[in-house]
Every structure is written in C-alpha cells, then in structure tokens.
Write a protein that holds these residues in place. Structure first.
Motif, mmCIF file in Angstrom:
data_model
loop_
_atom_site.group_PDB
_atom_site.id
_atom_site.type_symbol
_atom_site.label_atom_id
_atom_site.label_comp_id
_atom_site.label_asym_id
_atom_site.label_seq_id
_atom_site.Cartn_x
_atom_site.Cartn_y
_atom_site.Cartn_z
ATOM 1 N N GLY A 33 0.796 -1.219 0.000
ATOM 2 C CA GLY A 33 0.000 0.000 0.000
ATOM 3 C C GLY A 33 0.821 1.257 0.000
ATOM 4 O O GLY A 33 0.361 2.304 0.379
ATOM 5 N N SER A 34 2.049 1.157 -0.414
ATOM 6 C CA SER A 34 2.895 2.336 -0.432
ATOM 7 C C SER A 34 2.445 3.341 -1.455
ATOM 8 O O SER A 34 2.680 4.522 -1.341
ATOM 9 C CB SER A 34 4.347 1.928 -0.712
ATOM 10 O OG SER A 34 4.451 1.295 -1.954
ATOM 11 N N LYS A 87 2.141 -19.126 6.976
ATOM 12 C CA LYS A 87 3.495 -19.006 7.504
ATOM 13 C C LYS A 87 4.088 -17.635 7.169
ATOM 14 O O LYS A 87 3.817 -17.079 6.112
ATOM 15 C CB LYS A 87 4.389 -20.101 6.927
ATOM 16 C CG LYS A 87 3.987 -21.504 7.362
ATOM 17 C CD LYS A 87 4.951 -22.548 6.797
ATOM 18 C CE LYS A 87 4.588 -23.947 7.280
ATOM 19 N NZ LYS A 87 5.507 -24.976 6.749
ATOM 20 N N PRO A 88 4.915 -17.092 8.065
ATOM 21 C CA PRO A 88 5.595 -15.838 7.734
ATOM 22 C C PRO A 88 6.658 -16.067 6.667
ATOM 23 O O PRO A 88 7.362 -17.077 6.685
ATOM 24 C CB PRO A 88 6.218 -15.411 9.069
ATOM 25 C CG PRO A 88 6.391 -16.681 9.832
ATOM 26 C CD PRO A 88 5.249 -17.578 9.427
ATOM 27 N N VAL A 89 6.776 -15.118 5.748
ATOM 28 C CA VAL A 89 7.685 -15.266 4.613
ATOM 29 C C VAL A 89 8.444 -13.954 4.406
ATOM 30 O O VAL A 89 7.854 -12.873 4.457
ATOM 31 C CB VAL A 89 6.922 -15.622 3.313
ATOM 32 C CG1 VAL A 89 7.899 -15.859 2.169
ATOM 33 C CG2 VAL A 89 6.038 -16.836 3.516
ATOM 34 N N PHE A 90 9.753 -14.079 4.180
ATOM 35 C CA PHE A 90 10.579 -12.937 3.796
ATOM 36 C C PHE A 90 11.061 -13.177 2.370
ATOM 37 O O PHE A 90 11.649 -14.222 2.075
ATOM 38 C CB PHE A 90 11.776 -12.781 4.735
ATOM 39 C CG PHE A 90 12.604 -11.549 4.468
ATOM 40 C CD1 PHE A 90 12.310 -10.359 5.097
ATOM 41 C CD2 PHE A 90 13.661 -11.585 3.575
ATOM 42 C CE1 PHE A 90 13.057 -9.215 4.851
ATOM 43 C CE2 PHE A 90 14.417 -10.454 3.318
ATOM 44 C CZ PHE A 90 14.111 -9.257 3.968
ATOM 45 N N VAL A 91 10.794 -12.217 1.482
ATOM 46 C CA VAL A 91 11.171 -12.338 0.079
ATOM 47 C C VAL A 91 12.248 -11.306 -0.229
ATOM 48 O O VAL A 91 12.067 -10.109 0.029
ATOM 49 C CB VAL A 91 9.959 -12.138 -0.855
ATOM 50 C CG1 VAL A 91 10.387 -12.235 -2.312
ATOM 51 C CG2 VAL A 91 8.878 -13.176 -0.553
ATOM 52 N N LEU A 128 14.259 -5.443 -3.814
ATOM 53 C CA LEU A 128 12.935 -5.324 -3.222
ATOM 54 C C LEU A 128 12.853 -6.348 -2.105
ATOM 55 O O LEU A 128 13.145 -7.532 -2.319
ATOM 56 C CB LEU A 128 11.836 -5.574 -4.256
ATOM 57 C CG LEU A 128 10.403 -5.573 -3.696
ATOM 58 C CD1 LEU A 128 10.036 -4.221 -3.101
ATOM 59 C CD2 LEU A 128 9.384 -5.972 -4.766
ATOM 60 N N TYR A 129 12.465 -5.888 -0.918
ATOM 61 C CA TYR A 129 12.359 -6.759 0.246
ATOM 62 C C TYR A 129 10.924 -6.733 0.760
ATOM 63 O O TYR A 129 10.382 -5.651 1.060
ATOM 64 C CB TYR A 129 13.324 -6.306 1.351
ATOM 65 C CG TYR A 129 14.752 -6.200 0.869
ATOM 66 C CD1 TYR A 129 15.499 -7.339 0.606
ATOM 67 C CD2 TYR A 129 15.338 -4.955 0.637
ATOM 68 C CE1 TYR A 129 16.800 -7.249 0.133
ATOM 69 C CE2 TYR A 129 16.634 -4.853 0.165
ATOM 70 C CZ TYR A 129 17.358 -6.005 -0.090
ATOM 71 O OH TYR A 129 18.636 -5.908 -0.559
ATOM 72 N N LEU A 130 10.303 -7.902 0.833
ATOM 73 C CA LEU A 130 8.919 -8.040 1.264
ATOM 74 C C LEU A 130 8.856 -8.961 2.465
ATOM 75 O O LEU A 130 9.496 -10.010 2.481
ATOM 76 C CB LEU A 130 8.054 -8.628 0.135
ATOM 77 C CG LEU A 130 8.071 -7.905 -1.212
ATOM 78 C CD1 LEU A 130 7.314 -8.716 -2.242
ATOM 79 C CD2 LEU A 130 7.469 -6.514 -1.080
ATOM 80 N N PHE A 131 8.072 -8.551 3.460
ATOM 81 C CA PHE A 131 7.843 -9.425 4.609
ATOM 82 C C PHE A 131 6.353 -9.651 4.756
ATOM 83 O O PHE A 131 5.575 -8.704 4.883
ATOM 84 C CB PHE A 131 8.402 -8.834 5.891
ATOM 85 C CG PHE A 131 8.072 -9.648 7.112
ATOM 86 C CD1 PHE A 131 8.439 -10.993 7.184
ATOM 87 C CD2 PHE A 131 7.368 -9.097 8.180
ATOM 88 C CE1 PHE A 131 8.120 -11.760 8.295
ATOM 89 C CE2 PHE A 131 7.057 -9.856 9.291
ATOM 90 C CZ PHE A 131 7.433 -11.190 9.344
ATOM 91 N N ALA A 134 1.766 -7.776 2.317
ATOM 92 C CA ALA A 134 3.218 -7.654 2.359
ATOM 93 C C ALA A 134 3.627 -6.293 2.896
ATOM 94 O O ALA A 134 3.042 -5.275 2.546
ATOM 95 C CB ALA A 134 3.797 -7.855 0.969
ATOM 96 N N GLN A 135 4.646 -6.295 3.748
ATOM 97 C CA GLN A 135 5.282 -5.063 4.184
ATOM 98 C C GLN A 135 6.538 -4.870 3.346
ATOM 99 O O GLN A 135 7.387 -5.760 3.263
ATOM 100 C CB GLN A 135 5.651 -5.127 5.660
ATOM 101 C CG GLN A 135 6.399 -3.894 6.157
ATOM 102 C CD GLN A 135 6.870 -4.035 7.588
ATOM 103 O OE1 GLN A 135 6.498 -4.985 8.276
ATOM 104 N NE2 GLN A 135 7.704 -3.111 8.037
ATOM 105 N N VAL A 136 6.661 -3.695 2.713
ATOM 106 C CA VAL A 136 7.833 -3.398 1.895
ATOM 107 C C VAL A 136 8.878 -2.727 2.773
ATOM 108 O O VAL A 136 8.632 -1.680 3.359
ATOM 109 C CB VAL A 136 7.474 -2.497 0.708
ATOM 110 C CG1 VAL A 136 8.717 -2.183 -0.119
ATOM 111 C CG2 VAL A 136 6.418 -3.158 -0.165
#
Length: 709
Positions: free
Chosen positions: A291-292, A612-616, A676-679, A688-690
């Motif tokens: 939502g940035s 599950k929590p995911v970090f991309v 790009l880092y997504l959590f 996703a949190q950017v």
C-alpha cells in the motif's frame, strides 16, 4: 496440493469443502457429436470457488481434458458469478452449487459399440477464512452408438446453458476519464435501473473493491469505477459481464482514452494470469502490496525523487571512484575551463540517461518487460564493462598510457583536450551507476516506466541531473575548489590508489559473469583481460623504440585486441545455453549452500496459504546495493536467529538473468528494479510489508517483531 482422493478416477469425489462430479448430457454418444459436459461443484456453507477473473485474490477453476483421439474440448462456459466483499477485498466466484460447462466435439471415426472415455483433471481454490488449493481427476466412460441418448442430467445441463450470460441486446461502450472507467449503455434498452455492476473478464482492468457509481445522463446510463493496475488499452475491446438489476449480459466494450497514472491500492494482488495460487482468506490480499502507492505520484514528484536519488548515487561504491578521479582536474586550470569541464561532464551524463530512456522505450514498444539495470541481464554487456574497468585500472596504476579519454583524467579523447574526456566520463559514470539503486529511485523509476515517452525522459533526465550535480557544484563554485588540498605527490598516489576500486569492480563483474554463464564465462572474461594486459604491455615497451619496432608493437597490440574481441561470440554462445556450467546450475549450487529457498510464485502462494511468515528478497548479482544489504543485514547472526525464532521462510529471487516471474512481482509493488524486500507476517490475511532499499539488521528484526504481534 490437497486432492480429493487417491483412488482410481471415478465420475465424482469429495473433500470437506467441495463435492465434485463430472456430468454428461448424454448417456450414449454418437460419432461427430458435440457433447455437453459439466464439472459440478457443491460447495460447503461459507466457502466459495472462483470465476475466471477472481478479483482481488483467488484462482479460477481449471480443467485439463484427456479425450478420445481427435476429440476437441472448448473453454469453460462460465456462469455469472457473485461478488464477495470481505473488508477491503472483493472477489468474484461461486457458492453453494455451480455447473461449469464445456462442449467437446467428438471425432467422426468413433466406432459404434466402442467406449469413449473422458478424463478431467480439475484444479480449484476454495476459500473461507483460509484458502485451500484442491485437485482431483474424474472420469466418464460413455458407450458409443449410432445416435446419442440423453442422460438423466440432460435437463439440468440444458437449464445451466440457458442461464449463461447472453450477448447484450444493446450497444455498450467504455472510455477512460483520468483514473476512472466510464461504462455507458442506452437508457432506452433498460429504462429503469436500480443497481449495476461491471465485471471485466481480465484481471486489473478496474479496482474491484471500489463502489461503482451509477447515474443517468440524457439518453445513457453511466457506470463509473476507478481503473485498476492494468487498464484496458485504448482501441481494443474490453470483454466482461454487465450486471443490471441481477441480469447478466456479455459485453465487448470498445475503449477510448488512456489512464493518467497507475492506481495501485493497498489491496492490489498478483494477477491470476501469472500467479497460480493465492493464499489468505477470500477477502485477504494475496501477494498483496504494502500500500505504499509509490506509482500514484505526480510527474513533478517523480522528477524530484529522481533528482534526490541521482545525488545519492554519487556515494555508491560503483560511482564514487569515477567522480573522485574527475575531481582531481580542479587542481589545475582556470575557472572558465572548470565550468566548461563541468558542463561537458553533465552533458555526458544526460546524454547517457537519454540513451537509456530511448532503449527502454524501444524495448517497451517491442513488448519486453524491462526495468532499471536491464542491460546487466546481458552477459556480453557485463563482460565489456568488466574489461573497461580492468583497462581503467591499468591506466590509473600507470601501466597503460591511454590519456584521459577513457578514464576522464588528463588529456581528451578527441581534438578538444579535456572536454571530450569530461563528456565520456559522464557517460562512464552513468554506465557504472546502473547496477546501483539509491533510496527514492524506486518510486520515480516505477512511475517513469509506466508513462509515455516525454514523462519517462523527464524523470530519467532528472535522475541524470542529480548524478551530475556534485561535479557541477565543484565546477561552478570556486569556494568548494579552494577546500581541496594543494597539488603534490599525493595526487599521483591517490590516482594509483583509485586503480584498485576499478580492479575490484572488474573482479565483481567477473563474479557476475560466473552467475550468468558459469565457469566457461569466467574463462572467457579472464582470457580477455590477459589479452588486454598483453596489448598494454606491448604498447608500453614499444612506445619509445625505433620507428620500425613502434609499428611492430602497434601491430602486435592490435592483434591482441582483435583476439580479445574474438572471444565475445564465445560468451554469447555459452550464456545462451543451459549447459551444466551455466547460470542455472550455479544458482542451484548457491541455493544449496545457504539457508534460503529460491523464489517462485507457487512456493510463495503455498506458504501464504499455510499462514506461515515469509521474507522475500529480490536481488541480482550485478546489484551492488543488494549485495551490501545481504552482507551487512541479511547474513548476520542477528537476522538469522530472528528468522529461526519467528519461523520465517526466506525466499530469494535471483534477477541476474531476467526472470519474468520476478519482473511481475516487482511490478506488483511498483518497482522497476532490484532490490525489493517483502515481509509477509504469519496468518493468511496479512499483506506484504515493503522494507527500505537500504537495510540494517535492526530494520529487519523490527519488522519481524511487529509482524509477530
């Protein structure tokens, strides 16, 4: 993926959420007959499956048919779906019961007395608070006769076909006004309308969750809804369903106008065209953006962000040595000469950025999906840049006398001493800046790549101006020049010391080639460097010899350069294959050596469906910012322990060689390049949190802790 059962295929099966049955309108078929089949889904209360455009999240049901030889199956004949609104999310799909019809043309050579067997591999997603992907294989064996016979289900299938949306008995149209899609149809066709809804067949045409606005203007009804992330292109029809007071019609709307800007929302999701499984609850963002709203900015804002991003690029390790080398020139010459040098340098930077913009426009016009740093996807480009950095290093170290033309120091490239060197130094600064991504650049680049040519060029030139400003400031403000140390021996020492960042850049680029083209690519790169060094040495030792030996040395040096150039087709051939030494196996080896999994939309969807929590981490070997972040943040014990404590799955997407799946995920989050880092926090309902483009261990661990609360 859960399956309904593991028994041999039958015509029906069941899970706790969906009972499925394969139905035929004929109990006996005939040669050449068009057979009407249906996949019946009986859905448990409060659960639902999806239409061909599932909306903000979901996955449409698909059927893969195995048919008698020469038989042909058509597409699913979709009944009108329902709209499901859950919080900020809107989906299109089915609840309770649905019949998904398909027509199958049987071959003429079916022999009466034989059996026609039809198998259907059906896949669907069923959702309530959570989503469950399911799959089953169903089978029907139908006797073949001289004439077809109706089955007991024939009337139900006939009624389902009659209830399918028909062609609208009126002409509807659509036009884009700014950020809204306006659908119109004649009021004379439907005089009294209380509610209306447009469901586009393709994802991204509208913002599904937005409340449509209905009004009447003269002789037309008008339905207004904000456009989505992929507005319909002007001049092409937009297909979908127009629902007017519960009656559904198929419409093919000619579209006029162009959207002024992309309009991503906080609930934007992955396109069903590219991401097969969608996690989360039915009304939860699947692969959601943070939502940035980075692309939802004005041209002036994008230009400002690009200017700041260009300024910061000067501090990146790929750019600063070039700027430092050029700044040494201010210790000599007049103020007017310095200003001319500054303008020439800025002209080189702007020309290079204009050329990059032109190439991007050409590739975009050809249908390619490109982003910032796109040229580093080419091993050939990386190799040439590695050789250039190596030659610059030799020059700065005093081992090669090529003048300032290549490095931008000392004498010029052409007939005008100094100015040509400054111009090409600006070009070089731009070239070596492209693997770097600075803060503020992401939003500006995402905006630019979605705009017409003039706006794109304006943003790119703003970025170039930011890159050129520090040198321009030195050139035009003598007070800044006076703060520089006095000339002395230290200048030669510094110049030689700056050769080592160039050598380091060359070493890093060879490492990038190793990821792209494997060990053979490294061999080509190093062999070329050896030939370039040989050419430099021959030229050096023959420079002060007799005329005869000078010509001999020049010829030998040119022969060495030609031999290096002859290696280039070899690299193109190597990088274009999937040999055991190519990048694919190298990437697999790296994946096995560290504690992450390779990114894929399917794996991300599976993990999100499980809550599950995911970090991309979307990265590339040629992205210096990415490599620094991995070293100083993502590879630290603090972050590793936090991942383990929170049960975070770490997915890494390698964009070193362009991967359209990674490009798509970047586009979903309004980015044109890495990093790009997504959590994604735990729970199927979380988006996703950017994270910022410059990471520290604290930024990552803070995001993990916040997601756990």
């Amino acid at each position: 993926m859960p399956t309904a059962n593991a028994a041999p295929p039958t015509d029906r099966s069941a899970t706790d959420e969906v009972q499925v049955r394969l139905i035929s309108a004929s109990s006996q078929v005939a040669p050449g007959q068009t057979l009407l089949l249906a996949l019946e889904q009986r859905i448990a209360p409060h659960w639902h499956t999806y239409w061909k455009n599932p909306g903000d999240s979901g996955q449409p049901t698909s059927i893969e048919w195995t048919l008698p030889r020469s038989a042909v199956a058509g597409d699913i004949l979709w009944p009108a779906p329902k709209r499901f609104d859950v919080g900020p999310i809107t989906n299109y799909g089915y609840e309770d019961q649905v019949l998904l019809l398909t027509e199958v043309r049987l071959p003429q050579d079916l022999a009466p007395g034989s059996t026609a067997t039809v198998n259907a591999d059906a896949t669907w997603l069923v959702c309530r608070e959570e989503c469950i992907p399911q799959q089953v294989t169903l089978s029907l064996s139908l006797p073949v006769g001289t004439a077809a016979k109706a089955s007991t289900d024939a009337s139900a299938l006939s009624a389902a076909r009659a209830a399918l949306p028909g062609k609208a008995p009126f002409t509807a149209a659509a036009r884009i006004e700014g950020r809204d899609l306006l659908v119109t149809w004649p009021a004379s066709a439907v005089p009294d309308v209380k509610q209306a809804l447009f469901m586009p067949q393709d994802w991204g045409r509208i913002q599904h969750a937005a409340k449509p606005q209905l009004d009447r203007a003269g002789n037309d009804w008008r339905l207004r809804v904000p456009v989505g992330e992929e507005p319909a292109p002007a001049g092409k029809p937009m297909n979908g369903l127009l629902l007017v007071d519960g009656k559904a019609w198929e419409v093919s709307l000619p579209v006029t106008g162009v959207a002024t800007a992309p309009t991503p929302t906080s609930t934007s999701t992955a396109s069903p065209k590219t991401t097969p499984a969608i996690p989360g609850l039915s009304g939860s963002p699947a692969l959601a953006s943070s939502g940035s709203g980075e692309a939802d900015i004005s041209l002036w804002t994008a230009m400002g962000l690009a200017l700041v991003g260009g300024l910061i690029l000067n501090l990146m390790p790929c750019v600063f040595p070039v700027l430092a080398i050029k700044a040494l020139g201010f210790l000599h010459g007049s103020a007017s000469e310095h200003r001319r040098q500054g303008l020439a340098y800025a002209a080189g930077v702007l020309a290079a950025f204009a050329a990059l913009g032109a190439v991007l426009l050409a590739l975009r016009g050809a249908g390619d999906s490109v982003g910032w740093g796109f040229q580093f996807h080419s091993p050939l480009f990386v190799l040439l840049l590695a050789w250039l950095m190596f030659v610059l290093g030799l020059s700065l170290a005093g081992q090669l006398q090529i003048g300032a033309g290549l490095a931008g120091v000392g004498e010029g490239l052409a007939s005008k001493p100094g100015l040509a060197g400054s111009f090409f130094t600006g070009v070089l600064a731009t070239v070596v800046a492209t693997p770097c991504t600075a803060p503020f650049m992401g939003a500006a680049m995402a905006y630019a790549l979605a705009q017409p040519a003039i706006e794109l060029m304006a943003v790119f030139l703003s970025l170039g101006l930011g890159l050129a400003l520090p040198y321009l400031a030195l050139a035009w403000w003598p007070a800044l020049q006076r703060r520089m140390p006095r000339p002395g021996v230290w200048m030669d020492v510094l110049k030689q010391a700056l050769a080592f960042p160039m050598f380091a850049a060359a070493i890093w680029l060879v490492w990038v080639i190793a990821q792209q083209a494997g060990p053979m690519g490294v061999l080509v790169a190093l062999a070329g460097m050896g030939l370039l060094a040989l050419a430099a040495w021959i030229r050096s030792v023959s420079r002060n010899a007799s005329s005869r030996w000078q010509w001999t040395g020049a010829g030998a040096a040119i022969a060495s350069l030609v031999a290096a150039a002859a290696l280039l087709p070899t690299l193109s051939a190597i990088s274009g294959t999937d040999s055991p030494g190519a990048a694919t196996s190298s990437a697999a080896a790296r994946t096995a050596a560290v504690d992450h999994e390779p990114y894929s939309p399917e794996r991300l969807a599976q993990l999100r469906a499980q809550g599950k929590p995911v970090f991309v981490n979307l990265t590339a070997s040629w992205c210096i910012t990415c490599l620094v972040n991995e070293r100083v943040a993502l590879s630290t014990d603090e972050v590793r322990e936090a991942f383990e404590k929170q049960g975070v799955t770490y997915l890494k997407g390698d964009w070193t060689r362009q991967d359209p799946r990674i490009t798509e995920l970047l586009k979903q989050h309004d980015r044109s390049g890495v990093p790009l880092y997504l959590f994604y926090p735990a729970g199927t309902g979380s988006g996703a949190q950017v994270l910022p483009q410059l990471l520290t261990p604290g930024i990552v661990t803070t995001a993990l802790r916040a997601g756990a609360t």
